[in-house]
Design a protein around this motif. Structure first.
Motif, short mmCIF file in Angstrom:
data_model
loop_
_atom_site.label_atom_id
_atom_site.label_comp_id
_atom_site.label_asym_id
_atom_site.label_seq_id
_atom_site.Cartn_x
_atom_site.Cartn_y
_atom_site.Cartn_z
N VAL A 252 11.52 -26.30 -11.46
CA VAL A 252 12.70 -25.92 -12.21
C VAL A 252 12.83 -24.42 -12.03
CG1 VAL A 252 13.71 -25.64 -14.49
CG2 VAL A 252 12.64 -27.80 -13.85
N ASN A 253 13.94 -23.99 -11.50
CA ASN A 253 14.13 -22.59 -11.12
C ASN A 253 12.91 -22.07 -10.36
OD1 ASN A 253 16.47 -22.95 -12.52
ND2 ASN A 253 15.91 -21.65 -14.25
N ASN A 254 12.43 -22.86 -9.42
CA ASN A 254 11.29 -22.54 -8.56
C ASN A 254 9.94 -22.55 -9.24
OD1 ASN A 254 13.68 -21.15 -7.03
ND2 ASN A 254 12.05 -21.52 -5.57
N ARG A 255 9.92 -22.88 -10.51
CA ARG A 255 8.63 -22.96 -11.18
C ARG A 255 8.15 -24.41 -11.14
NH1 ARG A 255 5.85 -20.06 -15.05
NH2 ARG A 255 4.45 -21.38 -16.26
N LEU A 256 6.91 -24.57 -10.68
CA LEU A 256 6.34 -25.91 -10.57
C LEU A 256 6.22 -26.53 -11.96
CD1 LEU A 256 4.97 -27.93 -8.61
CD2 LEU A 256 2.81 -26.84 -9.19
N ILE A 257 6.74 -27.75 -12.10
CA ILE A 257 6.62 -28.43 -13.39
C ILE A 257 6.08 -29.84 -13.19
CG2 ILE A 257 8.48 -27.18 -14.56
CD1 ILE A 257 9.98 -30.10 -14.07
N LYS A 258 5.56 -30.39 -14.25
CA LYS A 258 5.20 -31.80 -14.24
C LYS A 258 5.90 -32.40 -15.44
CE LYS A 258 1.13 -32.73 -11.64
NZ LYS A 258 0.28 -31.58 -11.29
N ASN A 259 6.85 -33.28 -15.19
CA ASN A 259 7.62 -33.84 -16.29
C ASN A 259 7.72 -35.34 -16.10
OD1 ASN A 259 10.31 -34.81 -17.44
ND2 ASN A 259 10.08 -32.83 -18.43
N GLN A 260 7.19 -36.06 -17.05
CA GLN A 260 7.14 -37.52 -16.95
C GLN A 260 8.53 -38.15 -16.84
OE1 GLN A 260 4.45 -39.09 -16.20
NE2 GLN A 260 3.43 -37.12 -16.38
N ASP A 261 9.49 -37.57 -17.56
CA ASP A 261 10.86 -38.13 -17.53
C ASP A 261 11.45 -38.02 -16.13
OD1 ASP A 261 10.80 -38.75 -20.21
OD2 ASP A 261 11.55 -36.78 -20.81
N ILE A 262 11.27 -36.85 -15.53
CA ILE A 262 11.79 -36.64 -14.17
C ILE A 262 11.12 -37.62 -13.20
CG2 ILE A 262 11.99 -35.00 -12.25
CD1 ILE A 262 13.71 -34.05 -14.46
N ASN A 263 9.79 -37.73 -13.30
CA ASN A 263 9.08 -38.67 -12.42
C ASN A 263 9.60 -40.10 -12.60
OD1 ASN A 263 7.57 -36.53 -11.66
ND2 ASN A 263 5.60 -37.36 -12.29
N ARG A 264 9.85 -40.48 -13.83
CA ARG A 264 10.33 -41.84 -14.10
C ARG A 264 11.72 -42.06 -13.49
NH1 ARG A 264 13.65 -43.44 -17.27
NH2 ARG A 264 13.59 -41.53 -18.51
N ILE A 265 12.59 -41.08 -13.63
CA ILE A 265 13.95 -41.21 -13.06
C ILE A 265 13.85 -41.37 -11.54
CG2 ILE A 265 16.19 -40.08 -12.72
CD1 ILE A 265 15.48 -38.42 -15.30
N ILE A 266 12.97 -40.59 -10.91
CA ILE A 266 12.80 -40.67 -9.46
C ILE A 266 12.28 -42.05 -9.07
CG2 ILE A 266 11.45 -39.81 -7.50
CD1 ILE A 266 11.60 -37.00 -8.93
N LEU A 267 11.23 -42.51 -9.74
CA LEU A 267 10.65 -43.82 -9.40
C LEU A 267 11.64 -44.94 -9.68
CD1 LEU A 267 6.99 -43.22 -10.59
CD2 LEU A 267 7.79 -43.42 -8.24
N ASP A 268 12.42 -44.81 -10.75
CA ASP A 268 13.48 -45.80 -11.02
C ASP A 268 14.49 -45.84 -9.88
OD1 ASP A 268 12.41 -46.63 -13.37
OD2 ASP A 268 13.86 -45.63 -14.68
#
Ligand code: ZN
Ligand code: ZN
Length: 583
Positions: A252-268
C-alpha cells in the motif's frame, strides 16, 4: 540546520514501546528503509554468514553531515518524523527512530557517510561511541554491523540457524525489490550473488529476477483505478501456483503489508481457477490517499485498515475476473530441453548482434539485460469476446476412456472428459440457481425419503432451505419426508440421487452463506452428474462436449480448480519431433 529533529517524548512513546531487534532481518530492514528514505537509487546488502557475522548496507542516498551522523545514534532522534500526523502517513518507511541506537547497542557498528561535501566515519561498540573521524566517500551511506548480539549472548542464541536467517533476509529484500523497481538492489551472502535488479523501473524484470523468467512470462499486467484507489502490478496465470501464501505480495503506497482481507479477495478472484490449496503469484501495489487508511502503528506489524474497503474489494475482484477471462489460459506443454535451447540460441543471436555493432566487449550484465527483454517480448492475445479464446476443436479419439484427444489449426489438445463435463454442469447449475426462476417440475409419483432419527429432526428445522431452492416438500412423519416437486434444473435421470445429495448438504451446512450453499450444491451435483472416467463416449458426444466447454465462462479448469484441457502447439510438436531437421 540539521535534518534530524529530536522527536517529542509523547510521540516516542506512541511508537510501540516493544520495538526490538530480534533477527538479522530486523537489522537489514531498518538499514534498507533508511536508505530508501535517503532517496537512494542503489542499495547493496552484503552479508557474511547470513549476516550473523556481518551486515553491510551501502547506498547512494543523500548521506549525512557530521552532526547528524552522531545524532542518529541518540534515542528518539529521527529525520523522518516531524509530528504525530506523519505517523499515519506511510510515505515514510522507517518510522522508528529507535532502531538504529538499538542496533548500535548490541553490535560493533561502523557508519561511513557523506553528503557529497564532507565524509564522516563513526565507530560505535555496544552503544558506546568509540571514534569519529573525517573520511572520504562518495555521496551516500554505508553501515556495517558486525557481531550482532555479541554482548547479549541470550539473544544471540535466539537467532535461528543460518539458513533461516538468510531465508528471511532474502524474502524481505525480494519484496523491497518488487516494491521499488526503480531502485537497484544487490544482495550478496558470502560472495554469492542472490539478487541483482537493474533499477530500470520495469517490475516484470524484477519479477523475473525474484521468481524466474518462466513465472515472469506467465504474469498478467494490472493497471486500474477508481475514485479512491489505483492498483498496479501483476497477477499470474492460474497454471503458475504454489502452496505457500507468501507469493502474494501486496503493497500500500509501496509499503509492504499483510492483510487477510486483501488475500481473501485475491483468492476468491481465482476461485475454481486453481485448487483451494494453491496460491497464485501476485505482486500488487495499491495507491491510496493516506487519509483513507489506518496503519497499525506497531512497527513490526504490517497490517492496515482501509476505510473504503467496499470500493477496493469491488475494484480488485472485478479486475482479477476480467483479466482471467480475457485470455486463453490453456497450459501449453513444452519440452524442457527446448527452453534451454531457445535461451542459448538467443544468447548466440545477441552475441552475433554485438559483433555486427562491433562492440568489443559485452558485460554479462548487458547481455542478461538484453536477454530478459528478449524473453518477455511475446505479447499474449487479449480476447474481447471470451467465446473466441479457444477455436473449435475436433475430436480425434478417446484415450483410456478418459482423455479426449482433439485438434484444430493451433495444435493438439488433451481434454479430461470428466473435468470438462463438470465445468459445463457447474456453470449451468450456478446460473439456474442464480436466476429467480421459480419454475418447478411436479413428480408423477411423489418421492419418499427416509432419514435417520437425528437427520430427520435436523432437516425439519432447515426445511425452509429446501423450499427456497424450489422444492415442494412435506413432512410425512415416521422419519420420512415427501418430495412433490423439484426445481426445474435438477437432472431427471438421477433425480433421487441428486435430491439425496442436496439433503446431505442441507444437513451438513452450519452457517448458511447463501452463495457458498448454492455453490456447494452446484459443485456436488456437477461432479455426480458428469460423465466419469471410463465412460466410453462416441465421437458426436465428444464434439458436443468440446463445443459446450468452449462456451463456458471458464473452460480452463473444473470447479475444483483442476485443468480441463492442455495443449501441444503445432510449433511444439514440430520441435519435439525435430521436424525442422528434414526441411
Ligand atoms: Zn468430479
Ligand atoms: Zn473437478
Amino acid at each position: 540546520m540539521s535534518k534530524i529533529l529530536v522527536m517529542n517524548e509523547n510521540l516516542a512513546n506512541k511508537i510501540a514501546a516493544g520495538e526490538v531487534v530480534e533477527r538479522v532481518v530486523s537489522v537489514v530492514k531498518e538499514l534498507v528503509e533508511n536508505s530508501i528514505d535517503a532517496q537512494a537509487t542503489e542499495i547493496k546488502i552484503e552479508l557474511i554468514d547470513s549476516g550473523v557475522k556481518e551486515i553491510n548496507v551501502s547506498d547512494n542516498g543523500v548521506g549525512m553531515d557530521k552532526e547528524d551522523a552522531v545524532l542518529c545514534f541518540s534515542r528518539h532522534a529521527t529525520s523522518k518524523l516531524k509530528d504525530e500526523h506523519d505517523l499515519f502517513n506511510i510515505e515514510h518507511l522507517g518510522f522508528r527512530g529507535e532502531a538504529l541506537p538499538s542496533i548500535a547497542s548490541i553490535s560493533k557498528l561502523t557508519l561511513i557517510t557523506s553528503n557529497g561535501k564532507i565524509g564522516t566515519e563513526v565507530l560505535i561498540e555496544g552503544g558506546t561511541l568509540v571514534s569519529t573521524k573525517k573520511t572520504s566517500r562518495e555521496k551516500g551511506t554505508t553501515i556495517i554491523v558486525k557481531d550482532l548480539f555479541y554482548n547479549t549472548p541470550v539473544r544471540l542464541k535466539y537467532l535461528k540457524n543460518l539458513y533461516t536467517e538468510l531465508a528471511n533476509v532474502t524474502d524481505y529484500v525480494d519484496k523491497m525489490a518488487l516494491a521499488y523497481p526503480n531502485i537497484k538492489f544487490k544482495l550478496i551472502n558470502n560472495d554469492k550473488l542472490l539478487l541483482n535488479t537493474d533499477g530500470s523501473g520495469n517490475l516484470l524484470k524484477v519479477i523475473s529476477k525474484v521468481y524466474g523468467i518462466e513465472i515472469a512470462k506467465k504474469m498478467i499486467e494490472v493497471n486500474v483505478s477508481n475514485e479512491d484507489y489505483t492498483i498496479t502490478g501483476y497477477i499470474s496465470y492460474p497454471e503458475e501456483t504454489r502452496t505457500t501464501r507468501n507469493i502474494i505480495t501486496t503493497f500500500v503506497n509501496n509499503r509492504l503489508i499483510k492483510n487477510q482481507d486483501i488475500n481473501r479477495i485475491i483468492l476468491d478472484g481465482y476461485h475454481t481457477y486453481i485448487p483451494v490449496s494453491k496460491t497464485p503469484y501476485i505482486v500488487l501495489n495499491i495507491e491510496v490517499d493516506p487519509i483513507l487508511i489506518d496503519v497499525n502503528i506497531h512497527p513490526t506489524k504490517m497490517d492496515i485498515k482501509f476505510s473504503k474497503m467496499e470500493t477496493l474489494t469491488e475494484l480488485l475482484s472485478k479486475t482479477i475476473k476480467e483479466k482471467l477471462e480475457e485470455r486463453n489460459l490453456i497450459p501449453e506443454l513444452k519440452s524442457y530441453k527446448h527452453k534451454e535451447e531457445s535461451i542459448s540460441k538467443k544468447l548466440e543471436q545477441l552475441v552475433e548482434k554485438y559483433k555486427e555493432e562491433e562492440k568489443e566487449e559485452v558485460t554479462y550484465e548487458e547481455l542478461s539485460l538484453d536477454l530478459d527483454s528478449y524473453e518477455t517480448e511475446e505479447e499474449p492475445v487479449i480476447y474481447e469476446n471470451k467465446k473466441d479464446r479457444i477455436k473449435k476443436m475436433y475430436p480425434v479419439g478417446l484415450v483410456k476412456g478418459t482423455y479426449i484427444v482433439a485438434e484444430n489449426e493451433d495444435g493438439m489438445y488433451i481434454i479430461d472428459q470428466h473435468a470438462a463435463a463438470e465445468r459445463i454442469n457447474y456453470e449451468k447449475y450456478m446460473k439456474a440457481m442464480g436466476t429467480h426462476d421459480n419454475h418447478m417440475m411436479d413428480l408423477l409419483i411423489p418421492l419418499k425419503i427416509e432419514l435417520s432419527n437425528s437427520d430427520y429432526i435436523v432437516l425439519k428445522e432447515k426445511m425452509d432451505k429446501l423450499i427456497d431452492l424450489n422444492f415442494e416438500i412435506e413432512d410425512f412423519g415416521h422419519n420420512t419426508i415427501m418430495v412433490r416437486s423439484h426445481p426445474y434444473w435438477l437432472p431427471e435421470y438421477a433425480l433421487s440421487e441428486a435430491i439425496r445429495k442436496i439433503i446431505d448438504i442441507v444437513l451438513s451446512e452450519k452457517e448458511f452463506d447463501p452463495y457458498k450453499f448454492t455453490e456447494k450444491i452446484a459443485i456436488t451435483l456437477a461432479c455426480k452428474m458428469s460423465i466419469k472416467a471410463n465412460d466410453h463416449i462416441e465421437m458426436p458426444a465428444m464434439e458436443d462436449l468440446l463445443d459446450r466447454l468452449r462456451q463456458t465462462d471458464n473452460p480452463f479448469t473444473c470447479p475444483h480448480g483442476r485443468p480441463t484441457i492442455i495443449t501441444y502447439s503445432n510449433y511444439e510438436l514440430e520441435k519435439l519431433f525435430m521436424r525442422s531437421m528434414e526441411s
